[in-house]
Design a protein around this motif. Structure first.
Motif, PDB file in Angstrom:
ATOM      1  N   MET A   1       0.833  -1.189   0.000  1.00 20.34           N
ATOM      2  CA  MET A   1       0.000   0.000   0.000  1.00 20.34           C
ATOM      3  C   MET A   1       0.879   1.254   0.000  1.00 20.34           C
ATOM      4  N   SER A   2       0.254   2.398  -0.290  1.00 22.71           N
ATOM      5  CA  SER A   2       1.019   3.622  -0.511  1.00 22.71           C
ATOM      6  C   SER A   2       1.074   4.553   0.685  1.00 22.71           C
ATOM      7  N   GLY A   3       0.489   4.150   1.813  1.00 21.77           N
ATOM      8  CA  GLY A   3       0.527   5.008   2.996  1.00 21.77           C
ATOM      9  C   GLY A   3      -0.289   6.269   2.843  1.00 21.77           C
ATOM     10  N   ARG A   4      -1.413   6.188   2.166  1.00 26.02           N
ATOM     11  CA  ARG A   4      -2.248   7.371   1.901  1.00 26.02           C
ATOM     12  C   ARG A   4      -2.852   7.972   3.167  1.00 26.02           C
ATOM     13  N   LEU A   5      -2.901   7.209   4.254  1.00 26.97           N
ATOM     14  CA  LEU A   5      -3.452   7.716   5.516  1.00 26.97           C
ATOM     15  C   LEU A   5      -2.409   7.737   6.631  1.00 26.97           C
ATOM     16  N   LYS A   6      -1.140   7.702   6.258  1.00 30.25           N
ATOM     17  CA  LYS A   6      -0.080   7.666   7.252  1.00 30.25           C
ATOM     18  C   LYS A   6      -0.178   8.881   8.184  1.00 30.25           C
ATOM     19  N   GLY A   7      -0.181   8.600   9.486  1.00 26.26           N
ATOM     20  CA  GLY A   7      -0.249   9.656  10.483  1.00 26.26           C
ATOM     21  C   GLY A   7      -1.644  10.124  10.836  1.00 26.26           C
ATOM     22  N   ARG A   8      -2.649   9.657  10.120  1.00 23.21           N
ATOM     23  CA  ARG A   8      -4.027  10.075  10.403  1.00 23.21           C
ATOM     24  C   ARG A   8      -4.661   9.151  11.421  1.00 23.21           C
ATOM     25  N   ARG A   9      -5.526   9.734  12.244  1.00 22.74           N
ATOM     26  CA  ARG A   9      -6.190   9.007  13.327  1.00 22.74           C
ATOM     27  C   ARG A   9      -7.688   8.988  13.023  1.00 22.74           C
ATOM     28  N   ILE A  10      -8.194   7.788  12.727  1.00 26.16           N
ATOM     29  CA  ILE A  10      -9.551   7.661  12.198  1.00 26.16           C
ATOM     30  C   ILE A  10     -10.405   6.785  13.118  1.00 26.16           C
ATOM     31  N   LEU A  11     -11.625   7.215  13.332  1.00 20.63           N
ATOM     32  CA  LEU A  11     -12.615   6.448  14.094  1.00 20.63           C
ATOM     33  C   LEU A  11     -13.613   5.870  13.100  1.00 20.63           C
ATOM     34  N   ILE A  12     -13.841   4.564  13.200  1.00 25.10           N
ATOM     35  CA  ILE A  12     -14.781   3.873  12.302  1.00 25.10           C
ATOM     36  C   ILE A  12     -15.846   3.184  13.140  1.00 25.10           C
ATOM     37  N   THR A  13     -17.105   3.487  12.891  1.00 25.46           N
ATOM     38  CA  THR A  13     -18.188   2.756  13.556  1.00 25.46           C
ATOM     39  C   THR A  13     -18.622   1.590  12.668  1.00 25.46           C
ATOM     40  N   GLY A  14     -19.218   0.589  13.297  1.00 26.65           N
ATOM     41  CA  GLY A  14     -19.644  -0.589  12.540  1.00 26.65           C
ATOM     42  C   GLY A  14     -18.475  -1.360  11.963  1.00 26.65           C
ATOM     43  N   ALA A  15     -17.349  -1.344  12.691  1.00 28.32           N
ATOM     44  CA  ALA A  15     -16.101  -1.905  12.148  1.00 28.32           C
ATOM     45  C   ALA A  15     -16.010  -3.420  12.249  1.00 28.32           C
ATOM     46  N   ALA A  16     -16.963  -4.068  12.881  1.00 26.35           N
ATOM     47  CA  ALA A  16     -16.856  -5.512  13.107  1.00 26.35           C
ATOM     48  C   ALA A  16     -17.232  -6.342  11.885  1.00 26.35           C
ATOM     49  N   SER A  17     -17.933  -5.754  10.928  1.00 29.45           N
ATOM     50  CA  SER A  17     -18.402  -6.574   9.802  1.00 29.45           C
ATOM     51  C   SER A  17     -18.653  -5.705   8.578  1.00 29.45           C
TER      52      SER A  17
END
Length: 242
Positions: A1-17
């Protein structure tokens, strides 16, 4: 991968499926630090990130989960509202309890999550919000009055928030078509009939894989979409031609 989100802190809901999990896997591969929120904690096993239990329809639970996520990540740069439910029922079979539950998870949930995350996003650089809508918000199906109403509401909220939170925070909407997730398979358990339906109504003659939706969410979360806000990105294989 190209590291397009390197250093970013992301919250994801519904991440289990489903789409949420595919997004978590892709974002981790692209270098993001992740807080993974879901009621199903066992479903978060094997993912890279901080697992946090949450009921997105409960304000106290949301506030506690966001605080835990921000503490673990040292801040929050982006939010993906992917949690949702998919009830299928005709109008006469949609009782008030089902209607209210769908509204609570699919519409109130993104509202509560976004409001709780807002102070952290305002403190971040290049903050983003991506909401999950649906092709049903653009070209509704029968028997999806509660679901379609919530996704239509999310579509409007996304545009309102994009106008209100600019220029500091970008807000966009992804509207998937039918995707190979547990929710869709529960609705249409026969793969052959589902494939036949897709051939009849989708220009690409198939349903989506969760990873294909995740790549759209990645684009709207990454710097590549730095001049995009208030948009609706339809990823539905040509069902609506929106």
């Amino acid at each position: 991968m190209s590291g397009r989100l390197k250093g970013r802190r992301i919250l994801i809901t519904g991440a289990a499926s489903g789409i949420g999990r595919a997004t978590a896997e892709l974002f981790a591969a692209e270098g993001a630090g992740l807080a993974l929120l879901d009621r199903d904690q066992t479903g978060l096993a094997g993912l890279s990130g901080t697992a946090v239990a949450v009921d997105v329809a409960d304000e106290v639970s949301v506030r506690q989960a966001v605080a835990a996520a921000a503490d673990a990540l040292g801040g929050i740069d982006g939010l993906v509202n992917a949690a949702g439910i998919f009830p299928v029922a005709k109008l006469q079979d949609t009782d008030l309890a089902l209607w209210q539950q769908t509204m609570a998870v699919n519409l109130t949930g993104p509202f509560l999550m976004t409001k709780a995350v807002l102070p952290h996003l305002r403190a971040a650089e290049a903050a983003t919000i991506v909401n999950l809508g649906s092709g049903s918000a653009l070209l509704p199906y029968a028997e999806l009055s509660a679901y379609g109403a919530t996704k239509g509401g999310v579509a409007v909220l996304s545009k309102v928030w994009a106008a209100e939170l600019a220029p500091k925070i970008r807000v966009n909407l992804v509207c998937p078509g039918m995707t190979r997730t547990r929710m869709v398979s529960d609705w249409h358990p026969d793969p052959e009939k589902l494939a036949d339906r897709a051939k009849q109504t989708y220009a690409l003659q198939r349903i989506a894989e969760p990873e294909e939706i995740a790549h759209a969410i990645l684009f709207l979360t990454s710097a590549e979409s730095s001049f995009v806000t208030g948009t609706t990105l339809v990823v539905d294989g040509g069902r609506t031609f929106h």
